[in-house]
Every structure is written in C-alpha cells, then in structure tokens.
Design an enzyme around this catalytic site. Structure first.
Site, PDB file in Angstrom:
ATOM      1  N   HIS A 188       0.813  -1.222   0.000  1.00 35.20           N
ATOM      2  CA  HIS A 188       0.000   0.000   0.000  1.00 35.20           C
ATOM      3  C   HIS A 188       0.842   1.265   0.000  1.00 35.20           C
ATOM      4  O   HIS A 188       0.311   2.371  -0.091  1.00 35.20           O
ATOM      5  CB  HIS A 188      -0.916   0.036   1.233  1.00 35.20           C
ATOM      6  CG  HIS A 188      -0.171   0.310   2.511  1.00 35.20           C
ATOM      7  ND1 HIS A 188       0.497  -0.674   3.198  1.00 35.20           N
ATOM      8  CD2 HIS A 188       0.035   1.448   3.207  1.00 35.20           C
ATOM      9  CE1 HIS A 188       1.070  -0.155   4.274  1.00 35.20           C
ATOM     10  NE2 HIS A 188       0.818   1.137   4.303  1.00 35.20           N
TER      11      HIS A 188
HETATM   12  C1  UD1 Z   1      -1.148   6.122   5.764  1.00 33.35           C
HETATM   13  C2  UD1 Z   1       0.264   6.496   6.191  1.00 33.35           C
HETATM   14  C3  UD1 Z   1       1.198   5.307   5.984  1.00 33.35           C
HETATM   15  C4  UD1 Z   1       0.671   4.076   6.685  1.00 33.35           C
HETATM   16  C5  UD1 Z   1      -0.776   3.804   6.300  1.00 33.35           C
HETATM   17  C6  UD1 Z   1      -1.333   2.708   7.155  1.00 33.35           C
HETATM   18  C7  UD1 Z   1       0.884   8.863   5.891  1.00 33.35           C
HETATM   19  C8  UD1 Z   1       1.659   9.819   5.079  1.00 33.35           C
HETATM   20  N1  UD1 Z   1       0.782   7.600   5.404  1.00 33.35           N
HETATM   21  O1  UD1 Z   1      -1.109   5.812   4.383  1.00 33.35           O
HETATM   22  O2  UD1 Z   1       2.468   5.623   6.518  1.00 33.35           O
HETATM   23  O3  UD1 Z   1       1.471   2.983   6.320  1.00 33.35           O
HETATM   24  O4  UD1 Z   1      -1.573   4.985   6.516  1.00 33.35           O
HETATM   25  O5  UD1 Z   1      -2.337   1.999   6.532  1.00 33.35           O
HETATM   26  O6  UD1 Z   1       0.368   9.207   6.932  1.00 33.35           O
HETATM   27  N2  UD1 Z   1      -8.564   5.878   2.038  1.00 33.35           N
HETATM   28  C9  UD1 Z   1      -9.788   5.281   2.142  1.00 33.35           C
HETATM   29  N3  UD1 Z   1     -10.298   5.086   3.408  1.00 33.35           N
HETATM   30  C10 UD1 Z   1      -9.652   5.469   4.513  1.00 33.35           C
HETATM   31  C11 UD1 Z   1      -8.409   6.092   4.400  1.00 33.35           C
HETATM   32  C12 UD1 Z   1      -7.878   6.280   3.148  1.00 33.35           C
HETATM   33  O7  UD1 Z   1     -10.415   4.913   1.160  1.00 33.35           O
HETATM   34  O8  UD1 Z   1     -10.168   5.235   5.614  1.00 33.35           O
HETATM   35  C13 UD1 Z   1      -7.994   6.061   0.698  1.00 33.35           C
HETATM   36  C14 UD1 Z   1      -8.230   7.467   0.150  1.00 33.35           C
HETATM   37  O9  UD1 Z   1      -8.387   7.348  -1.232  1.00 33.35           O
HETATM   38  C15 UD1 Z   1      -6.921   8.158   0.452  1.00 33.35           C
HETATM   39  C16 UD1 Z   1      -5.907   7.047   0.322  1.00 33.35           C
HETATM   40  O10 UD1 Z   1      -6.571   5.873   0.780  1.00 33.35           O
HETATM   41  O11 UD1 Z   1      -6.658   9.215  -0.425  1.00 33.35           O
HETATM   42  C17 UD1 Z   1      -4.636   7.262   1.136  1.00 33.35           C
HETATM   43  O12 UD1 Z   1      -4.956   7.505   2.509  1.00 33.35           O
HETATM   44  P1  UD1 Z   1      -3.909   8.284   3.457  1.00 33.35           P
HETATM   45  O13 UD1 Z   1      -4.414   8.302   4.835  1.00 33.35           O
HETATM   46  O14 UD1 Z   1      -3.535   9.580   2.839  1.00 33.35           O
HETATM   47  O15 UD1 Z   1      -2.626   7.404   3.364  1.00 33.35           O
HETATM   48  P2  UD1 Z   1      -2.421   5.834   3.501  1.00 33.35           P
HETATM   49  O16 UD1 Z   1      -2.012   5.298   2.175  1.00 33.35           O
HETATM   50  O17 UD1 Z   1      -3.565   5.209   4.193  1.00 33.35           O
HETATM   51  N1  UDP Z   2      -3.520  -5.301   9.204  1.00 32.63           N
HETATM   52  C1  UDP Z   2      -4.821  -5.758   9.416  1.00 32.63           C
HETATM   53  N2  UDP Z   2      -5.572  -6.118   8.332  1.00 32.63           N
HETATM   54  C2  UDP Z   2      -5.084  -6.071   7.065  1.00 32.63           C
HETATM   55  C3  UDP Z   2      -3.757  -5.603   6.865  1.00 32.63           C
HETATM   56  C4  UDP Z   2      -3.008  -5.216   7.957  1.00 32.63           C
HETATM   57  O1  UDP Z   2      -5.278  -5.848  10.560  1.00 32.63           O
HETATM   58  O2  UDP Z   2      -5.819  -6.415   6.128  1.00 32.63           O
HETATM   59  C5  UDP Z   2      -2.722  -4.875  10.371  1.00 32.63           C
HETATM   60  C6  UDP Z   2      -1.431  -5.636  10.574  1.00 32.63           C
HETATM   61  O3  UDP Z   2      -1.651  -6.768  11.368  1.00 32.63           O
HETATM   62  C7  UDP Z   2      -0.541  -4.612  11.254  1.00 32.63           C
HETATM   63  C8  UDP Z   2      -1.059  -3.282  10.748  1.00 32.63           C
HETATM   64  O4  UDP Z   2      -2.327  -3.535  10.158  1.00 32.63           O
HETATM   65  O5  UDP Z   2      -0.710  -4.640  12.666  1.00 32.63           O
HETATM   66  C9  UDP Z   2      -0.130  -2.702   9.723  1.00 32.63           C
HETATM   67  O6  UDP Z   2      -0.719  -1.558   9.175  1.00 32.63           O
HETATM   68  P1  UDP Z   2      -0.395  -1.000   7.740  1.00 32.63           P
HETATM   69  O7  UDP Z   2       0.263  -2.046   6.927  1.00 32.63           O
HETATM   70  O8  UDP Z   2      -1.634  -0.400   7.222  1.00 32.63           O
HETATM   71  O9  UDP Z   2       0.575   0.214   8.058  1.00 32.63           O
HETATM   72  P2  UDP Z   2       2.147   0.338   8.331  1.00 32.63           P
HETATM   73  O10 UDP Z   2       2.519  -0.587   9.420  1.00 32.63           O
HETATM   74  O11 UDP Z   2       2.851   0.072   7.042  1.00 32.63           O
HETATM   75  O12 UDP Z   2       2.291   1.772   8.692  1.00 32.63           O
END
Ligand code: UD1
Ligand code: UDP
Length: 371
Positions: A209
């Site tokens: 992601h």
């Molecule tokens: C964010 C964090 C990343 C983390 C991830 C965990 C930053 C810069 N990035 O990335 O470090 O690994 O969370 O999962 O803070 N969206 C939805 N539903 C939601 C949230 C997001 O559909 O509830 C979609 C939207 O299209 C949005 C995109 O995901 O634009 C990205 O969401 P965003 O919170 O900006 O960053 P993540 O990729 O989730």
């Molecule tokens: N995770 C989850 N369901 C999923 C994918 C990830 O519960 O479908 C959990 C996973 O066990 C871990 C956390 O989400 O604890 C990791 O989050 P993510 O990969 O979104 O973010 P990152 O750690 O890269 O910031």
C-alpha cells in the site's frame, strides 16, 4: 509515581489503533486518566471502526473527521483541530505512535503548547527522505520529550542525532504486546482460512500500500509481476487484502491482476493475524507487517528499497528485495526455505507497561523501570 498524570492519546490510522491498543488497555488497568483523540485520517470501517469494535477500545473522546487530502492540507487540518482539542483537555502529555501524518500533526500541535510529547516507536530510520513517513519520524522525534525506542538499534539512531540520554527509553515495540494479546484468540476464533479455502503453509500473504510502490504505475506493475513469479516458482496462490489506496490505483491505472493473486478486502486484526501465522511467506511493504512476521516466526520479503526495521533482516527473518520481479522471486524462494528459529528483536510484550511507567515517573522517583 505520579498517578495524576493526564495523557492525550492521538491516533488516526489502522496501525496506530492496533499498536496503541495495549497502551490504552494499560491506562485502563492502572486507572490513569486519558483522552482519546482520533484525527479521522482513516475512516473506512475496514481501516478504522472494525478495530475499535474487535479490540474493544473505547469510543474516541474527540473525533476530528479530517479525512483524506494532500499531505499539506491533511496535516494542516489536523494541526488546527488537534490544537483545539489539546487546549480544551489540557493534558500533561500527548502520546503519538509511529510515522503517519496524524503523528506529525499531534506532535507539532503539542510542541507549541505546555504539553509534553511521548513518541512511541521513536528512532526508526529508513534514511530515505523520499518517504513522507521518514520526515514524520524525524520531525516527531525532534520535538518529543519522551522517546520510546523499541530496540537498541532505534535508540542508537537517536544517540547518533545527538538526543540526550535522559529522553531515550528502550521499551520494546507495543506491536509485540498486541500480538501476544491476540494471537491465541486469532487461532481460536478466526475462520478465515476455511472461509477462503486455504491450507496452512500453502499460500503466500501479500500486502502492498506504500505510496512509493502503488502510486507509480510501473512500480506497481513490477511488484505484481514479481509476485506472480513467486506463485509459479513456489506453486502457491497469493492472498492480497488490499488497502483502499492500492485498490484505487489498480482501477485508475487499469492494471491486470494475475489470476494467482486473490484480492480480498482489508481484514480485521484476528483474521489478519491468522492469515499471517499460517502463510508460507509474507510479502509486504508495510512496517507493522514486517514486525509481525518476525514475531510470529514467518519468513518475510520486503518489497521496498529500504527498511526502518533492519532488526528483522539482522535476525534472518526478512529480506529486502525492492520491486524488481526477479529479485522478488529469488528473495521469496530463498526465504521460503529458511530456518524460522530466529529471536524476536522487538521485546517481551511489556512495552506499554514500560511506556506508562516512564510517563508516570516523577523526578523524585527512583529509576524503577521494568527490565
Ligand atoms: C497512511 C500512512 C502510511 C501508513 C498507512 C497505514 C501517511 C503519510 N501515510 O497511508 O504511513 O502505512 O496509513 O495503513 O500518513 N482511504 C480510504 N479510506 C480510509 C483512508 C484512506 O479509502 O479510511 C484512501 C483514500 O483514497 C486516500 C488514500 O486511501 O486518499 C490514502 O490515505 P492516506 O491516509 O492519505 O494514506 P495511507 O495510504 O492510508
Ligand atoms: N492489518 C490488518 N488487516 C489487514 C492488513 C493489515 O489488521 O488487512 C494490520 C497488521 O496486522 C498490522 C497493521 O495492520 O498490525 C499494519 O498496518 P499497515 O500495513 O496499514 O501500516 P504500516 O505498518 O505500514 O504503517
């Protein structure tokens, strides 16, 4: 011991909810007053409320509903809203966890107020400033009063940047607390393997992601191509619980997903832990998933050019392969065969206890830290 301390816990995304859940439970256990501030960075049920429900966490006291936007706009909105909430609550300390925009906003908002800052997962460094998360980590550490480093490696990164020793606390990572608190429950309660008709050790689990992978069409295509080669080479199917960011990009780029990759919705924590525990190998660009694979004794291949979790590589649990398709295939073939008896480098599952003990330690207290 100062048990009157009031903690504002600021969180906003899936990994923060999971990794702060043991801290919230420990506050409850100690009867410490705390306020939960949710930025709303993640808001879709499968990234948010599903974890509050399953992990039996209290409703946030403040829900800021910030939602998705560009980095500056999202962080700016959070900054203003978190400041307001902190002015209202007047906590002694604001606790943030990890490296997301919610963490950066929480730390900066508190840094301009008479509120101390605790950073859980301090000192992680990928040394890649192209990643927004690296900026968030570095800035947050530099304004934090309490640096809760999960390992000696992360503490050394802080020492190298000149932090005073008195601010550094090596606690272990709260993800170990979370895994310990849920892994048995996952085995007992989750039916995900049956639901997806999966046999343990006969599939690989994929999560991807990160913006640097999925926002670039060519990189995302290479990543999928490499994963397809793993499937052919190891004779396993791939299960991919897909984050909405990646799902949106797949649609936008019109990329074909190879038939060996089964796309599923993001999973709740117990189902995801069960999928991790039974996988033959885990392929990921997630930070938390690299750690969990290492803790659970499942080999991991990291689809990135750098990692801020080098401990996983040092103990032999993880390999960094980037997104070149051949490198992905070769890395997975090697990792699928490694001995999995490495030691978990992220601590003993008492990180949240150490964090709260450090926060409650008044200057008059002796150094009584849980070893
Ligand atoms: C964010 C964090 C990343 C983390 C991830 C965990 C930053 C810069 N990035 O990335 O470090 O690994 O969370 O999962 O803070 N969206 C939805 N539903 C939601 C949230 C997001 O559909 O509830 C979609 C939207 O299209 C949005 C995109 O995901 O634009 C990205 O969401 P965003 O919170 O900006 O960053 P993540 O990729 O989730
Ligand atoms: N995770 C989850 N369901 C999923 C994918 C990830 O519960 O479908 C959990 C996973 O066990 C871990 C956390 O989400 O604890 C990791 O989050 P993510 O990969 O979104 O973010 P990152 O750690 O890269 O910031």
């Amino acid at each position: 011991m100062n048990t009157d301390i009031h903690i504002a816990i600021v969180l906003g995304t899936r990994p923060e909810i999971i990794k702060l859940s043991p801290v919230i439970r420990e506050c409850e256990r100690r009867d410490l007053p705390y306020t939960l501030i949710h930025t709303g960075q993640h808001y879709s049920d499968e990234l948010d409320s599903v974890f509050f429900d399953q992990l039996e966490l209290p409703e946030p006291d403040y829900h800021l509903d910030v939602g998705s936007d560009s980095h500056g706009a999202q962080t700016g909105k959070m900054l203003a809203e978190i400041e307001q909430a902190l002015l209202d609550v007047e906590p002694d300390v604001a606790l943030v966890q990890g490296d997301t925009n919610s963490v950066l906003a929480g730390a900066i908002a508190a840094s301009k107020l008479p509120v101390e800052i605790g950073h859980v997962e301090a000192g992680l460094r990928s040394f890649d400033r192209e990643m927004p998360e690296e900026t968030n980590r570095v800035v947050t550490d530099h304004v934090a009063d309490y640096l809760f480093a999960p390992t000696d490696t992360s503490a050394d990164n802080l020492r190298d940047e000149g932090f005073d020793e008195s601010r550094i606390h090596v606690t272990g990572n709260t993800v170990v607390d979370a895994v310990h608190q849920h892994r048995t429950l996952a085995t007992e309660k989750s039916t995900i393997l049956d639901d997806l008709d999966l046999t343990p050790r006969e599939y690989a689990l994929l999560t991807a992601h990160r913006a640097e992978n999925v926002d670039d069409r060519a990189r995302f295509a290479d990543l999928l191509n490499g994963v397809e080669r793993i499937s052919t080479e190891l004779g396993v199917n791939i299960v991919y619980p897909i984050h909405p960011r990646a799902r949106n990009r797949l649609d936008e780029f019109g990329l074909d997903v190879p038939s060996c990759i089964e796309l599923i919705e993001p999973q709740d924590y117990l189902d995801f832990l069960d999928l991790e525990q039974a996988a033959t190998v885990i392929l990921t660009d997630s930070g938390g998933v690299q750690e969990e694979a290492c803790i659970l004794g499942v080999p991991c291949v990291t689809l990135r050019d750098s990692t801020e979790r080098p401990e996983t590589i040092d103990v032999g649990a993880n390999r960094l392969v980037g997104i070149d398709p051949d490198a992905i295939r070769n890395g997975a073939v090697e990792m699928a065969d490694v001995a999995t008896d490495w030691e978990n480098p992220f601590g003993d599952g008492n990180a949240s206890k150490r964090i709260l003990t450090a926060l409650c330690q008044s200057p008059a207290d002796d150094q009584q830290v849980i070893q």
